[in-house]
Scaffold this motif. Structure first.
Motif, PDB file in Angstrom:
ATOM      1  N   GLN A 133     -10.707  27.568 -18.451  1.00 49.39           N
ATOM      2  CA  GLN A 133     -10.558  26.165 -18.815  1.00 49.39           C
ATOM      3  C   GLN A 133     -11.948  25.550 -18.918  1.00 49.39           C
ATOM      4  O   GLN A 133     -12.922  26.094 -18.399  1.00 49.39           O
ATOM      5  CB  GLN A 133      -9.697  25.424 -17.810  1.00 49.39           C
ATOM      6  N   PHE A 134     -12.049  24.430 -19.584  1.00 48.52           N
ATOM      7  CA  PHE A 134     -13.356  23.859 -19.873  1.00 48.52           C
ATOM      8  C   PHE A 134     -13.963  23.091 -18.705  1.00 48.52           C
ATOM      9  O   PHE A 134     -15.175  22.939 -18.632  1.00 48.52           O
ATOM     10  CB  PHE A 134     -13.280  22.950 -21.110  1.00 48.52           C
ATOM     11  N   GLN A 135     -13.153  22.595 -17.833  1.00 46.14           N
ATOM     12  CA  GLN A 135     -13.670  21.879 -16.670  1.00 46.14           C
ATOM     13  C   GLN A 135     -13.185  22.571 -15.401  1.00 46.14           C
ATOM     14  O   GLN A 135     -12.041  23.025 -15.352  1.00 46.14           O
ATOM     15  CB  GLN A 135     -13.180  20.414 -16.680  1.00 46.14           C
ATOM     16  N   PRO A 136     -14.046  22.702 -14.397  1.00 48.10           N
ATOM     17  CA  PRO A 136     -15.409  22.154 -14.345  1.00 48.10           C
ATOM     18  C   PRO A 136     -16.508  23.173 -14.598  1.00 48.10           C
ATOM     19  O   PRO A 136     -17.681  22.829 -14.557  1.00 48.10           O
ATOM     20  CB  PRO A 136     -15.477  21.685 -12.891  1.00 48.10           C
ATOM     21  N   MET A 137     -16.189  24.451 -14.875  1.00 50.13           N
ATOM     22  CA  MET A 137     -17.205  25.503 -14.835  1.00 50.13           C
ATOM     23  C   MET A 137     -17.842  25.837 -16.169  1.00 50.13           C
ATOM     24  O   MET A 137     -18.896  26.463 -16.211  1.00 50.13           O
ATOM     25  CB  MET A 137     -16.596  26.773 -14.232  1.00 50.13           C
ATOM     26  N   PHE A 138     -17.212  25.464 -17.293  1.00 49.07           N
ATOM     27  CA  PHE A 138     -17.706  25.893 -18.594  1.00 49.07           C
ATOM     28  C   PHE A 138     -19.102  25.344 -18.869  1.00 49.07           C
ATOM     29  O   PHE A 138     -20.008  26.086 -19.275  1.00 49.07           O
ATOM     30  CB  PHE A 138     -16.743  25.459 -19.697  1.00 49.07           C
ATOM     31  N   GLY A 139     -19.306  24.063 -18.666  1.00 46.84           N
ATOM     32  CA  GLY A 139     -20.615  23.445 -18.928  1.00 46.84           C
ATOM     33  C   GLY A 139     -21.742  24.071 -18.132  1.00 46.84           C
ATOM     34  O   GLY A 139     -22.773  24.478 -18.699  1.00 46.84           O
ATOM     35  N   PRO A 140     -21.597  24.181 -16.803  1.00 45.20           N
ATOM     36  CA  PRO A 140     -22.650  24.832 -16.016  1.00 45.20           C
ATOM     37  C   PRO A 140     -22.905  26.282 -16.422  1.00 45.20           C
ATOM     38  O   PRO A 140     -24.036  26.756 -16.353  1.00 45.20           O
ATOM     39  CB  PRO A 140     -22.110  24.744 -14.591  1.00 45.20           C
ATOM     40  N   ALA A 141     -21.857  26.986 -16.838  1.00 46.65           N
ATOM     41  CA  ALA A 141     -22.028  28.381 -17.269  1.00 46.65           C
ATOM     42  C   ALA A 141     -22.909  28.454 -18.513  1.00 46.65           C
ATOM     43  O   ALA A 141     -23.816  29.295 -18.594  1.00 46.65           O
ATOM     44  CB  ALA A 141     -20.665  29.018 -17.536  1.00 46.65           C
TER      45      ALA A 141
END
Length: 391
Positions: A138-146
């Motif tokens: 899923q896009f939140q919460p880990m996608f951005g930091p990855a």
């Protein structure tokens, strides 16, 4: 008490059987997940219009959903209070509420960094350290930091698994390894927008080296299915052929090597250390749809993580093999003059000619000796290639 949000309300039905009416048809299955990007995921799905089972999980975006119905009472969930009861029928979520809860929203690829990642510890192939793998479905919460972490790397290991590798196939999972962790992106659930929201930028970045074994199918898949042009690739299958050519004085092998053969050959891994790759091929043969099934099996995720991480170590070993002759020439270049008599060295004027020194001419002798040795060790095909036995 704070009222439940629309997503929280629908989340109370996770694990129950629901029916979804979309602009494309009617589907029934077990509610598996509702993410903050306003999408709903079903497993054990049946297409009611055809009566056929849909393999794996199916993702429904909010803008295509017309109605959501459930046949089970979610009140059995531990400690949950029904702040908002169902309608009079007791089995239907209203159309307006469902469409509101599942309304699509813009994904922010710069999600906050201070999130807790779901790290899973598995033993490394050497047994000396642990590996972190992070499943992103899923896009939140880990996608951005990855994505931010990947953009700061110089070298990445890259692998993928797909259902039916062809123009009609489907990319299921994309594994990307750094020195400290492995990310497994669930493309099956995240969909094409996973590339537009950051992965495409990483894969096309010419400043980030991607280590891949046999980049042909993945590069073709990414380009034709997602318009992603894979750039700056170190292909371990190509490197193996190149090293073989160096070691045999210019001959080519009669076939390319698998990643299992390369790991065994260059990292000196025992058969037990790479047996997981054989297991991978076995389970894929027995169950071709395994990468479409949700939830994903922990054993499968560990297997995929280990494979992509070992590509980084494999590249370093191959580079050492590629540069072996170069290192040998430099050593000869250096010691050839160091061992001369000091008076000869002091009296000699600097040689300004462009003639190749005799120390460097040894490469021709070395290549000739290797060719002669290769012809003694290997059988030759009619095409002039050497028959290399599988390891």
């Amino acid at each position: 008490m704070e009222p439940l949000s629309d997503t929280d309300f629908l989340s109370r039905f996770i694990g129950t059987n629901i029916k979804i009416t979309t602009i494309h048809g009617h589907f029934q299955g077990e509610l598996f997940h509702i993410d903050t990007a306003r999408a709903i995921i079903l497993i054990k799905v049946i297409d009611l219009s055809t009566g056929k089972t849909v393999p794996g999980a199916k993702l429904f975006l909010g803008h295509v959903i017309l109605k959501v119905e459930t046949q089970e009472d979610p009140s059995y969930h531990d400690g949950q209070e029904q702040d908002e009861p169902p309608d009079e029928s007791g089995n239907m979520v209203s159309e307006d509420k469902a469409k509101s809860a599942l309304k699509p929203e813009v994904v922010d690829a710069t999600a906050p960094k201070n999130v807790k990642e779901s790290d899973v510890q598995i033993p490394n192939y050497s047994g000396d350290e642990d590996i972190n793998y992070i499943l992103i479905d899923q896009f939140q919460p880990m996608f951005g930091p990855a994505i931010m972490h990947l953009q700061n790397q110089k070298v990445l290991g890259l692998a993928a698994v797909a259902l039916n590798v062809s123009c009609h196939g489907k990319l299921c999972l994309l594994q990307i390894a750094t020195k400290t962790r492995v990310y497994i992106f669930d493309i099956f659930l995240l969909g094409p927008k996973v590339f537009k929201n950051g992965l495409q930028m990483v894969l096309e970045d010419k400043g980030i080296l991607k280590v891949v074994h046999d980049c042909r199918w993945l590069g073709n898949f990414l380009f034709h299915k997602y318009s992603v042009v894979l750039a700056n690739v170190f292909d371990t299958q190509v490197a193996d052929v190149y090293v073989f050519s160096i070691e045999t004085g210019g001959f080519l092998p009669n076939h390319t090597s698998t990643v299992t053969e390369c790991l065994t050959r260059y990292l000196n891994l025992s058969s037990s250390k790479v047996s997981y790759l054989t297991y991978k091929q076995t389970i894929m043969k027995d169950n071709p749809n395994i990468w479409c099934n949700r939830p994903l099996q922990t054993a499968a995720l560990k297997l995929l993580s280990l494979e992509v991480l070992q590509l980084l170590a494999l590249r370093l070993a191959m580079l050492d093999a590629m540069l072996a002759d170069f290192t040998l020439l430099v050593d000869g270049y250096l010691t050839g003059y160091c061992h001369q008599a000091s008076d000869m060295f002091l009296s000699a004027e600097k040689d300004a000619s462009s003639e190749i020194p005799k120390e460097l001419q040894q490469i021709c002798v070395l290549q000739q000796r290797r060719r002669e040795k290769a012809l003694r060790l290997y059988q030759v095909t009619p095409q002039g290639h050497l028959i290399r036995e599988d390891m």
